[in-house]
Design a protein around this motif. Sequence first.
Motif, PDB file in Angstrom:
ATOM      1  N   GLY A 151      45.045  23.224  37.943  1.00 53.85           N
ATOM      2  CA  GLY A 151      44.465  23.342  36.611  1.00 53.85           C
ATOM      3  C   GLY A 151      44.635  24.699  35.974  1.00 53.85           C
ATOM      4  O   GLY A 151      45.392  25.559  36.454  1.00 53.85           O
ATOM      5  N   LEU A 152      43.902  24.881  34.881  1.00 57.55           N
ATOM      6  CA  LEU A 152      43.888  26.113  34.104  1.00 57.55           C
ATOM      7  C   LEU A 152      42.453  26.400  33.692  1.00 57.55           C
ATOM      8  O   LEU A 152      41.786  25.529  33.126  1.00 57.55           O
ATOM      9  N   PRO A 153      41.968  27.613  33.946  1.00 63.24           N
ATOM     10  CA  PRO A 153      40.618  27.937  33.475  1.00 63.24           C
ATOM     11  C   PRO A 153      40.588  28.142  31.965  1.00 63.24           C
ATOM     12  O   PRO A 153      41.621  28.243  31.309  1.00 63.24           O
ATOM     13  N   GLY A 154      39.392  28.179  31.420  1.00 60.05           N
ATOM     14  CA  GLY A 154      39.172  28.409  29.995  1.00 60.05           C
ATOM     15  C   GLY A 154      37.687  28.598  29.777  1.00 60.05           C
ATOM     16  O   GLY A 154      36.864  28.348  30.670  1.00 60.05           O
ATOM     17  N   ALA A 155      37.329  29.017  28.577  1.00 61.63           N
ATOM     18  CA  ALA A 155      35.941  29.399  28.330  1.00 61.63           C
ATOM     19  C   ALA A 155      34.958  28.287  28.682  1.00 61.63           C
ATOM     20  O   ALA A 155      33.932  28.533  29.329  1.00 61.63           O
ATOM     21  N   ALA A 156      35.248  27.061  28.290  1.00 58.46           N
ATOM     22  CA  ALA A 156      34.276  25.989  28.464  1.00 58.46           C
ATOM     23  C   ALA A 156      34.217  25.452  29.893  1.00 58.46           C
ATOM     24  O   ALA A 156      33.292  24.712  30.233  1.00 58.46           O
ATOM     25  N   ILE A 157      35.172  25.811  30.734  1.00 57.35           N
ATOM     26  CA  ILE A 157      35.166  25.344  32.120  1.00 57.35           C
ATOM     27  C   ILE A 157      34.961  26.505  33.090  1.00 57.35           C
ATOM     28  O   ILE A 157      34.915  26.314  34.310  1.00 57.35           O
ATOM     29  N   ASN A 158      34.754  27.719  32.577  1.00 56.93           N
ATOM     30  CA  ASN A 158      34.592  28.878  33.459  1.00 56.93           C
ATOM     31  C   ASN A 158      33.391  28.763  34.410  1.00 56.93           C
ATOM     32  O   ASN A 158      33.473  29.249  35.546  1.00 56.93           O
ATOM     33  N   PRO A 159      32.267  28.161  34.016  1.00 57.63           N
ATOM     34  CA  PRO A 159      31.194  27.999  35.005  1.00 57.63           C
ATOM     35  C   PRO A 159      31.636  27.198  36.233  1.00 57.63           C
ATOM     36  O   PRO A 159      31.242  27.511  37.362  1.00 57.63           O
ATOM     37  N   PHE A 160      32.436  26.175  36.018  1.00 57.59           N
ATOM     38  CA  PHE A 160      32.958  25.405  37.149  1.00 57.59           C
ATOM     39  C   PHE A 160      33.859  26.283  38.011  1.00 57.59           C
ATOM     40  O   PHE A 160      33.753  26.274  39.247  1.00 57.59           O
ATOM     41  N   TYR A 161      34.746  27.057  37.372  1.00 58.68           N
ATOM     42  CA  TYR A 161      35.625  27.941  38.133  1.00 58.68           C
ATOM     43  C   TYR A 161      34.821  28.997  38.886  1.00 58.68           C
ATOM     44  O   TYR A 161      35.176  29.381  40.012  1.00 58.68           O
ATOM     45  N   ASN A 162      33.754  29.473  38.289  1.00 59.80           N
ATOM     46  CA  ASN A 162      32.896  30.429  38.979  1.00 59.80           C
ATOM     47  C   ASN A 162      32.300  29.795  40.240  1.00 59.80           C
ATOM     48  O   ASN A 162      32.198  30.439  41.302  1.00 59.80           O
ATOM     49  N   ALA A 163      31.929  28.540  40.139  1.00 59.51           N
ATOM     50  CA  ALA A 163      31.383  27.837  41.306  1.00 59.51           C
ATOM     51  C   ALA A 163      32.454  27.625  42.370  1.00 59.51           C
ATOM     52  O   ALA A 163      32.180  27.724  43.577  1.00 59.51           O
ATOM     53  N   VAL A 164      33.686  27.321  41.947  1.00 59.31           N
ATOM     54  CA  VAL A 164      34.788  27.188  42.895  1.00 59.31           C
ATOM     55  C   VAL A 164      35.012  28.507  43.634  1.00 59.31           C
ATOM     56  O   VAL A 164      35.168  28.550  44.867  1.00 59.31           O
TER      57      VAL A 164
END
Length: 592
Positions: free
Chosen positions: A24-37
């Motif tokens: 995938g690709l991170p972005g502002a609206a999915i950054n909380p998920f990436y932070n959890a990953v």
Amino acid sequence: MPRMTAARAAVEILRREGITNLFGLPGAAINPFYNAVRAQGELKHVLARHVEGASHMAEGYTRAKAGNIGVCVGTSGPAGTDMITGLYSASADSIPILCITGQAPVAKLHKEDFQAVDIESIAKPVTKWAVTVLEAAQVPGAFQKAFQLMRTGHPGPVLIDLPIDVQLTEIDFEPDLYAPLPIATPRATVAQAERVLELLAESEHPLIVAGGGIINADAADLLVEFAELTGVPVVPTLMGWGTIPDDHRLMAGMVGLQTSHRYGNETLLASDLVIGIGNRWANRHTGGLDTYRAGRKFVHIDIEPTQLGRVFAPDLGIASDAKAALEVLIHVVKQQLADSGPLRDRSEWTAACRERKRTLQRRTDFDNVPVKPQRVYQEMNHAFGPETRYVSTIGLSQIQAAQMLHVYRPRHWINAGQAGPLGWTGPAALGVAVADPEATVVALSGDYDFQFLIEELAVGAQFNIPYIHVVVNNAYLGLIRQAQRNFDMDYCVQLAFDNINTPELNGYGVDHVKVAEGLGCKALRVFEPDGILPALEQAKKLMVEYQVPIMVEVILERITNVSMGTELDNVVEFDELDDVRHPAPTVSGPRD
């Protein structure tokens, strides 16, 4: 009860559902998920260059191994819409992938917020389920349901859309208490299996059509066992190619208008009973139904009850998982062998099938310059062994490859069968290589397919994901050009131009070697047929040495018309069929 963000709960569930890799690709609206990953620390992530590319990587990852589910992740707005082609491709071929998208805050969904789009509504037609989760406490249940749906019945994709405030909200969640939901699997009954055996006993020239459902069910070994017990030849569909090895005595060839063998079509037309297992009766396989159905009875076994009778009404329809059906069929056959002795002798019929396979071949040993594409597949058969995993999508390159390559294992022909999106091959091959890092993965593209999503080569270079990408270049939209013959035109399909930076290409346009090298890969170009095999052998060495994608481009003759037609008994052969000196390398087996 532990408290954590809904995003962290989602990540914990992914691990407990067996997920190890994300694309995938991170972005502002999915950054909380990436932070959890990042915080959880167990999931591996491959950074795609395009979100559609990420969705196809997830597809390749799923298709490579039984039980895999590829997961692709993107932000709000265009990330989700970019994934739609991947969702469509996965849905069309019954492939489970999970798309996770970020979204604007719940309170802003109706206020035209930046990159806020109703991705749930957009994705519904091409998924088993698409949902925007509006309450943080519902996130665990949404993921639990998603995995159950992806694995139940016809497998397929799901999209979960997570507003950013939902991701950030803390909820009560105990990961160690999480358990996947049970999967309901329909099973054929003994009575149904006995009826199949009755029809088989009544027939003189039976065939099994083996579809992709057998591969999805991880049941190829059972298919071969059933065929050997009964002596019934097998016709794999394009999605079922590899369910029985190409060199098996009961492998009777593929059937269809395009990705087919001359002997396969002739055998189907000579049959009187067809037992379809895990197949869809796709139109490129059947051609006209009047021709396909004439003079024969049909059994159709499919996991989805509503698939039975969708294309035509079979004489016997059975709603069953392919593995479960084969298990009960084998049980009934063995019981009959124990009670009544040998089944009907099929030796004369199978011998006729093998004779067609021996004699009804297409030529591959052309020495022409520019290169005829058939020679490319001949040399690929010499260069790559039975463990090779081939990846392809659409076009004359894919059609002719299916006519001439060898496949010996399930999941070793990985193909976007129904949707056939251009650009699929490269990212899908990366997903396959991630799923099976020890395999030799060989992608096959025409020049136009290669140019779609070509930027994903950089992903392989960055993350050291090696594979070989064979590009057959005729500087044409070859399949569309061939279809335009019916309109007596050659219009908007030419990709050729004089490249001022690479005059040695002699008008073939894009310099794929420079582009591939610019993206961090190694690349080779071949102009003459005798150079193909050495280039493929060099590519194998370069792949091991550099651990990046290796492109091998073969410059073809501009125009080749590939064998295809409108009916099984009316496939047009454009090249000479006399003096076929080297019948294998086709699917008949290795050349002497």
